[in-house]
Design a protein around this motif. Structure first.
Motif, PDB file in Angstrom:
ATOM      1  N   VAL B 157     -22.312 -34.055   5.793  1.00 24.93           N
ATOM      2  CA  VAL B 157     -20.772 -33.987   5.834  1.00 24.93           C
ATOM      3  C   VAL B 157     -20.102 -33.227   4.592  1.00 24.93           C
ATOM      4  O   VAL B 157     -19.345 -32.444   4.941  1.00 24.93           O
ATOM      5  N   THR B 158     -20.789 -33.300   3.604  1.00 23.79           N
ATOM      6  CA  THR B 158     -20.241 -32.435   2.584  1.00 23.79           C
ATOM      7  C   THR B 158     -20.455 -31.113   2.685  1.00 23.79           C
ATOM      8  O   THR B 158     -19.409 -30.294   2.802  1.00 23.79           O
ATOM      9  N   ALA B 159     -21.468 -30.761   3.379  1.00 23.76           N
ATOM     10  CA  ALA B 159     -21.574 -29.117   3.904  1.00 23.76           C
ATOM     11  C   ALA B 159     -20.666 -28.801   4.768  1.00 23.76           C
ATOM     12  O   ALA B 159     -20.117 -27.754   4.657  1.00 23.76           O
ATOM     13  N   ALA B 160     -20.529 -29.757   5.969  1.00 22.56           N
ATOM     14  CA  ALA B 160     -19.579 -29.549   6.934  1.00 22.56           C
ATOM     15  C   ALA B 160     -18.215 -29.294   6.684  1.00 22.56           C
ATOM     16  O   ALA B 160     -17.547 -28.528   6.961  1.00 22.56           O
ATOM     17  N   ALA B 161     -17.590 -30.290   5.583  1.00 24.48           N
ATOM     18  CA  ALA B 161     -16.343 -29.960   5.016  1.00 24.48           C
ATOM     19  C   ALA B 161     -16.141 -28.595   4.459  1.00 24.48           C
ATOM     20  O   ALA B 161     -15.138 -28.300   4.757  1.00 24.48           O
ATOM     21  N   ARG B 162     -17.157 -28.192   3.713  1.00 24.34           N
ATOM     22  CA  ARG B 162     -16.868 -27.053   3.213  1.00 24.34           C
ATOM     23  C   ARG B 162     -16.809 -25.725   4.040  1.00 24.34           C
ATOM     24  O   ARG B 162     -16.218 -24.791   3.882  1.00 24.34           O
TER      25      ARG B 162
END
Ligand SMILES: Nc1ncnc2c1ncn2[C@@H]1O[C@H](COP(=O)(O)OP(=O)(O)O)[C@@H](O)[C@H]1O
Ligand SMILES: [Mg+2]
Lengths: 282, 345
Positions: B157-162
């Motif tokens: 999710v962290t990567a997806a948000a970026r």
């Protein structure tokens, strides 16, 4: 009401139950009879198939063949909920209570009472007072000594914890209570407390099926003994008319069941004693 | 059947006095006594102690404005920690809650750029709930360990948000999205709507946990899932709902965060997961499940803020704040360990 049935009728009856696990025959044309108001002990060696039989009475196992009837009516239990809805409650060997919950919460777990009116129907508010009163009555009825109905179960001894489990089963069972080695994890004194409790449950009109390995315990409380061997019942005897030695001899195959004073022999077909395990299972 | 009773008219084998005693005990209501007993008493004492110490040692701490500030500083962690509490009560843990909240924030930020802020807020909430449901499904249906599942979710999710934002931040200017940082003057200081929302959410979840059968089931599942299942509790369904409701609570966290800092930044709140666990643990909820509650978590979040604020006012290096927080975590876990050792024989 179960108590109105005459003593020679059968409350729970199984005929020809069979269950295979691959090549293993866990139940082999097994019969079972429980009378109203009795404590029936089920005994047998490890691997004899007791648990499989009991699980088919509680809906945890669905037999491959055979039939089950409760108070004269055919029943089919596909899961434990079916058996519970039919008024059969089970106490398990492992102390199956939630330690961080109090006695009342344990007695009512999954069956909580909601308050009347919109507080209950809209706000889903529990009627804690009613539940505590019900729990207090139930504990008192069964003569279970506790300090407070609000005590967390973790503050109770092992025997008291199992007593809570028995009280819960007795509270919700309308037909019978099944206990799978309820004293296996307990010391002598606590075992006796639970045995007393089992007698009281019976005296309150609920028949009890007790699976146990402990012969003195069995003879202490059981009215009749169901002897299980190689996947089936090989004898059903009255504990008053037999001895521990005899029962153990039959259970282990040292003596043929035909030597025993079996109960209702005319209605129960006693199978011939299997000569060889491999032959019998093959 | 509405109440347990044996199907017999046999008289009780216990003296009537004993029955009356039990019945009397049953009739008394738990109320405040129950609330203050056990887990909440310790954290509350620690909070009061900290407030008194900082009140005596600094002249700036004991002011209405400062208390209002402390509340505002606690509001994001405090809100997200409500969801974390529910999950920890089931003997789970959520390492992805901060990432989920931030994902919600960037979804809101992107859609609010040239769209309706209410629609954006709802879309953000849907994303948070959906991510909670994914966690819940993996944990309940597939019986996978929450630590591993949410660790994976944290990464993804962290990567997806970026990726979704191209590592950009979005300014937030719609009044609806920042309204939680405003509020009426009460007692000479501003109590924000965000603080009020946090208090209301804490009370609502406290009600649900302590007064409804669903609440009892949450505790039962966390305490002893086997016995809960044997008692007929649909444990998987309870778990699934807990993670989904936590997702909804994180969506409120998103709203709170946009009010506190009106920027949807995909790299913000990187330690919110651990901060929320800190608040839960200091608030007296057991990491082993089955014990605790959100009032404790409310107090736990306040303790962390009071320490940060008070030590700053006293002119002490902020690193000591981390030392103090760490010590409190160790104490809280130690107390829980002793309680469980004493009670689980
Ligand atoms: N779920 C299962 N899968 C495979 N074999 C089983 C299963 N349950 C029981 N059995 C086998 O069936 C036989 C009877 O087991 P069980 O009913 O547990 O006996 P008891 O309770 O009398 O010890 C044993 O040989 C056991 O290994
Ligand atoms: Mg067994």
């Amino acid at each position: 009401m179960t108590t109105e049935l005459s003593s020679d009728t059968t409350l729970l009856q199984a005929r020809g139950l069979t269950k295979h696990y691959g090549h293993v025959v866990a139940m082999d044309n097994c019969d079972f009879d429980l009378r109203p108001g009795e404590i029936l002990a089920v005994i047998g060696d490890n691997g004899a198939g007791k648990s499989t039989l009991i699980k088919s009475l509680t809906g945890a196992v669905v037999p491959d063949a055979g039939e089950l009837s409760l108070a004269g009516e055919r029943v089919h239990f596909r899961n434990p909920l079916d058996a519970r809805l039919a008024g059969i409650e089970t106490v398990y060997q492992e102390l199956a209570v939630a330690a961080a919950l109090d006695i009342t919460q344990n007695l009512y777990l999954g069956r909580e009472i909601r308050q009347a009116g919109p507080m209950g129907s809209v706000l889903r508010r529990l009627d804690k007072k009613a539940m505590r009163a019900g729990a207090a009555q139930q504990m008192a009825d069964l003569g279970i000594r506790i300090q407070s109905i609000r005590q967390k179960v973790e503050t109770l001894s092992g025997g008291q914890r199992q007593a809570v489990a028995v009280a819960r089963a007795a509270a919700w069972a309308t037909n019978l209570v099944i206990m799978d080695e309820p004293t296996a994890a307990l010391g002598v004194r606590e075992t006796n407390q639970v045995l007393d409790l089992i007698l009281r449950v019976r005296d309150h009109g609920l028949p009890v099926v007790l699976i146990s390995h402990n012969m003195p315990n069995v003879f202490q409380v059981a009215d009749r003994i169901h002897i299980h061997r190689l996947g089936r019942r090989i004898a059903l005897v009255e504990s008053a008319h037999t001895s521990m030695e005899e029962v153990v001899a039959v259970m282990t195959g040292a003596k043929p069941p035909t030597s025993m004073h079996t109960v209702g022999a005319d209605e129960i077909a006693v199978p011939a004693l299997p000569q060889d395990k491999a032959d019998n299972n093959g | 059947m509405t109440s347990p009773s044996s199907p017999s008219a046999a008289p009780p084998s216990v003296p009537q006095a004993r029955v009356d005693e039990l019945q009397q005990d049953a009739g008394r209501s738990g109320g405040v006594r129950q609330l203050l007993s056990g887990q909440v008493a310790g954290p509350l004492a620690a909070l009061i102690l900290a407030v008194v110490v900082f009140g005596l040692t600094t002249d700036t701490f004991f002011k209405a404005d400062n208390f209002a500030l402390i509340l505002q500083q606690s509001v994001v962690v405090g809100t997200v920690a409500i969801g974390q509490t529910l999950i920890i009560l089931t003997a789970g843990i959520d390492l992805a809650n901060g990432a989920i909240m931030v994902m919600g924030a960037v979804v809101v930020g992107k859609f609010a750029l040239d769209g309706n802020p209410l629609v954006a807020l709802i879309l953000g909430a849907v994303v948070c709930i959906a991510l909670g449901l994914i966690n819940g499904t993996l944990v309940s249906v597939f019986s996978l360990p929450p630590f591993i599942i949410t660790l994976g979710m944290l990464s993804v999710v962290t990567a997806a948000a970026r990726l979704y934002t191209g590592s950009q931040s979005y300014p937030i200017d719609a009044p609806l999205l920042t309204v939680l940082n405003e509020g009426p003057q009460i007692g000479g200081t501003t109590i924000t709507y965000g603080v009020m929302l946090w208090i209301v959410m804490t009370l609502v979840i406290t009600y649900v946990l302590s007064q409804t059968s669903w609440g009892v089931k949450v505790y039962a599942v966390g305490d002893n899932p086997v016995s809960a299942r044997l008692a007929g509790v649909k444990t998987r369904r309870v778990l699934l709902f807990v993670y989904a409701i936590a997702g909804l609570i994180y969506a409120f966290g998103t709203w709170q965060a946009l009010g506190r800092t009106p920027t949807a930044d995909p790299s913000s709140y990187a330690t919110l997961n651990l901060d929320s666990i800190t608040a839960v643990v200091i608030g007296g909820t057991s990491l082993f499940g089955g014990r605790g509650g959100v009032i404790g978590t409310f107090i736990g979040a306040l303790i962390v803020s009071v320490l940060a604020n008070g030590l700053t006012q006293a002119g002490i290096d902020s690193l000591y704040q981390q030392v103090a927080t760490g010590l409190l975590i160790v104490i809280a876990v130690g107390v829980d360990h002793v309680v469980r050792r004493r009670q689980v024989r």
